[in-house]
Design a protein around this motif. Structure first.
Motif, short mmCIF file in Angstrom:
data_model
loop_
_atom_site.label_atom_id
_atom_site.label_comp_id
_atom_site.label_asym_id
_atom_site.label_seq_id
_atom_site.Cartn_x
_atom_site.Cartn_y
_atom_site.Cartn_z
N MET A 1 -12.51 -9.26 70.71
CA MET A 1 -12.00 -10.63 70.80
C MET A 1 -10.61 -10.61 71.41
SD MET A 1 -12.23 -13.94 70.14
CE MET A 1 -13.51 -14.19 68.91
N THR A 2 -10.41 -11.40 72.44
CA THR A 2 -9.10 -11.55 73.06
C THR A 2 -8.40 -12.76 72.45
OG1 THR A 2 -9.94 -10.62 75.13
CG2 THR A 2 -7.89 -11.87 75.24
N TYR A 3 -7.14 -12.59 72.07
CA TYR A 3 -6.43 -13.69 71.43
C TYR A 3 -4.97 -13.67 71.84
CZ TYR A 3 -5.13 -9.94 68.21
OH TYR A 3 -4.67 -8.75 67.67
N LEU A 4 -4.30 -14.79 71.59
CA LEU A 4 -2.90 -14.95 71.94
C LEU A 4 -2.02 -14.53 70.76
CD1 LEU A 4 -0.96 -16.16 74.13
CD2 LEU A 4 -1.08 -18.29 72.84
N SER A 5 -0.99 -13.76 71.04
CA SER A 5 -0.05 -13.36 69.99
C SER A 5 1.32 -13.09 70.62
CB SER A 5 -0.55 -12.10 69.27
OG SER A 5 0.33 -11.73 68.24
N PRO A 6 2.39 -13.70 70.10
CA PRO A 6 2.39 -14.69 69.00
C PRO A 6 1.84 -16.03 69.46
CG PRO A 6 4.57 -14.50 69.94
CD PRO A 6 3.74 -13.44 70.61
N ARG A 7 1.56 -16.90 68.49
CA ARG A 7 0.95 -18.20 68.79
C ARG A 7 1.90 -19.33 68.45
NH1 ARG A 7 -4.19 -16.36 65.23
NH2 ARG A 7 -4.75 -14.55 66.48
N LEU A 8 1.66 -20.45 69.10
CA LEU A 8 2.42 -21.65 68.78
C LEU A 8 2.06 -22.14 67.38
CD1 LEU A 8 2.10 -23.69 72.10
CD2 LEU A 8 4.07 -22.36 71.33
N THR A 9 2.98 -22.80 66.74
CA THR A 9 2.69 -23.41 65.45
C THR A 9 1.83 -24.66 65.68
OG1 THR A 9 4.63 -24.85 65.54
CG2 THR A 9 4.91 -22.65 64.55
N GLU B 1 -11.03 -22.92 70.80
CA GLU B 1 -10.03 -22.03 71.38
C GLU B 1 -8.61 -22.38 70.93
OE1 GLU B 1 -10.87 -25.12 74.69
OE2 GLU B 1 -11.89 -24.20 72.97
N HIS B 2 -8.43 -23.60 70.41
CA HIS B 2 -7.11 -24.04 69.95
C HIS B 2 -6.85 -23.70 68.48
CE1 HIS B 2 -6.26 -26.57 73.54
NE2 HIS B 2 -7.57 -26.74 73.55
N THR B 3 -7.88 -23.36 67.73
CA THR B 3 -7.72 -23.17 66.29
C THR B 3 -6.97 -21.87 65.98
OG1 THR B 3 -9.86 -22.02 66.08
CG2 THR B 3 -9.86 -24.43 65.85
N LEU B 4 -6.43 -21.80 64.77
CA LEU B 4 -5.74 -20.60 64.32
C LEU B 4 -6.69 -19.64 63.61
CD1 LEU B 4 -2.44 -22.22 62.98
CD2 LEU B 4 -2.85 -21.16 65.21
N GLY C 1 -4.80 -21.74 84.95
CA GLY C 1 -4.02 -22.43 83.93
C GLY C 1 -4.87 -23.20 82.94
N SER C 2 -6.11 -23.51 83.32
CA SER C 2 -7.02 -24.20 82.39
C SER C 2 -7.68 -23.24 81.42
CB SER C 2 -8.10 -24.95 83.18
OG SER C 2 -7.53 -25.95 84.00
N LEU C 3 -7.59 -21.96 81.71
CA LEU C 3 -8.15 -20.93 80.81
C LEU C 3 -7.04 -20.24 80.03
CD1 LEU C 3 -10.57 -19.11 79.89
CD2 LEU C 3 -9.98 -17.62 81.83
N LEU C 4 -6.05 -19.74 80.76
CA LEU C 4 -4.97 -18.97 80.14
C LEU C 4 -3.76 -19.87 79.97
CD1 LEU C 4 -5.39 -15.88 82.49
CD2 LEU C 4 -6.32 -16.13 80.18
N CYS C 5 -3.56 -20.35 78.76
CA CYS C 5 -2.44 -21.26 78.52
C CYS C 5 -1.94 -21.10 77.09
CB CYS C 5 -2.83 -22.71 78.81
SG CYS C 5 -4.15 -23.33 77.78
N ALA C 6 -0.77 -21.68 76.83
CA ALA C 6 -0.09 -21.46 75.55
C ALA C 6 -0.82 -22.07 74.36
CB ALA C 6 1.32 -22.04 75.63
N VAL C 7 -1.70 -23.05 74.59
CA VAL C 7 -2.38 -23.70 73.47
C VAL C 7 -3.77 -23.13 73.22
CG1 VAL C 7 -1.08 -25.84 73.67
CG2 VAL C 7 -3.18 -25.55 74.98
#
Length: 278
Positions: A1-9, A119-122, A161-167
C-alpha cells in the motif's frame, strides 16, 4: 500500500476543500454534471433492483444526489465542507449532514456511495466499516478512487496533480483495494479498473458469515449490463477530455485575436496622435 506521510490534519483538509474552485460551475455546467451522473445512478438502481434510500458520503455540491433524486431515490448527504454543503442545499434543497455520526440514528440505506472519498481518509478500513454499518442487510457500498495502477498514464495526460496531491492519503490499486475491502468485512460484487478514465470502481456488500451464508445469486447478466454502462461512461470521459481540449484551444485563439485587436487599436491611436503633433 502506498500512502502519504506525514499527512495533513482533518482540519487542514477541510480548509483546502472549502477553498477549492473545482466545482464552481455555471448553471448550464451544473445541469450537464447532474445529467452526466445519471449513468452512475442507473448502475446503482440496477444493483439495488429499485430506487431507495441513498447516502452520499463526501457529496460536495450535491450533483450525484440531485441526479439520484430525479430518478426516484431518497438521497441523504454527508459533507465536511460547510461551504460545499451550503451550496448543495441552496441549489437543490438537499438533506446534508456534517459527519457520519450525525446520520447514525437515521434509517439504514439501500446504497452508500463514497465517490473519491476513500483516498482522503486517515484510516480506510475503519471508514469502510463505519460506512457499511449504515447499510441495510442486503445494501450496497459503492466506491470510486483514482487508480494508482495507471500512475504513468496520469502523468502522460498531464493529470498527475489529480492523483498525487496533498489531500490524498492513500493510493489504491486493483490488488490492494481487495485486501482493504476484505479487512473491512466487505465482499466485492464488481471491481473495474478502467484504463480510459484511470479510475478504480468497486461495488460491494457486507460479508455474511458462513453459518448464515445464503445460496449464491447469479448476477452474470446484471454484471454484463453494468460492463456495457461502464464502457459507455468511459466514452463520455473521453468525450469530456476532447471538449476540454477544444475549449482550451478556442480560448487560446480568442486571446490571440484579442492581442491582434489591441495592437491594431494601439497603432490607430498612434497615427491620430502623430497627426495632432504636426
Amino acid at each position: 500500500m502506498t500512502y502519504l506521510s506525514p499527512r495533513l490534519t482533518p482540519e487542514s483538509i477541510v480548509f483546502l476543500e472549502e477553498a477549492s474552485t473545482v466545482y464552481d460551475f455555471t448553471p448550464a455546467e451544473v445541469e450537464y454534471q447532474v445529467s452526466w451522473r445519471k449513468g452512475i445512478v442507473d448502475q446503482l438502481t440496477q444493483l439495488a433492483k429499485r430506487p431507495g434510500r441513498l447516502l452520499d458520503i463526501g457529496c460536495n455540491r450535491g450533483l450525484l444526489m440531485e441526479s439520484a433524486r430525479r430518478e426516484g431515490w431518497h438521497p441523504v448527504g454527508v459533507e465536511l465542507s460547510s461551504v460545499a454543503a451550503e451550496r448543495a442545499r441552496e441549489a437543490f434543497g438537499l438533506e446534508i449532514y456534517p459527519d457520519l455520526e450525525a446520520v447514525w440514528e437515521l434509517e439504514p440505506f439501500d446504497v452508500v456511495v463514497a465517490w473519491h472519498v476513500l483516498e482522503h481518509t486517515l484510516n480506510p478500513v475503519a471508514f469502510l466499516r463505519q460506512a457499511a454499518a449504515m447499510l441495510k442487510p442486503a445494501g450496497i457500498l459503492a466506491l470510486q478512487v483514482p487508480s494508482f495502477d495507471f500512475r504513468a498514464e496520469w502523468v502522460e495526460r498531464n493529470l498527475a496533480g489529480s492523483l498525487l496531491c496533498a489531500v490524498h492519503n492513500f493510493y489504491f490499486t486493483a490488488t490492494n483495494i481487495r485486501a482493504v475491502l476484505a479487512r473491512a468485512g466487505l465482499t466485492p460484487l464488481w471491481i473495474d479498473n478502467d484504463p480510459q478514465s484511470l479510475l478504480l470502481t468497486a461495488y460491494c456488500t457486507r460479508t455474511v458469515p458462513d453459518v448464515d451464508q445464503p445460496a449464491p445469486i447469479d448476477v452474470s447478466e446484471l454484471l454484463e449490463e453494468m460492463a456495457a454502462i461502464q464502457e459507455q461512461a468511459s466514452s463520455w470521459y473521453k468525450r469530456a477530455e476532447e471538449l476540454d481540449a477544444a475549449v482550451a484551444e478556442k480560448n487560446q485563439h480568442i486571446s490571440h485575436l484579442e492581442g491582434m485587436i489591441r495592437r491594431l487599436e494601439n497603432g490607430r491611436l498612434m497615427r491620430i496622435l502623430q497627426r495632432f503633433a504636426r
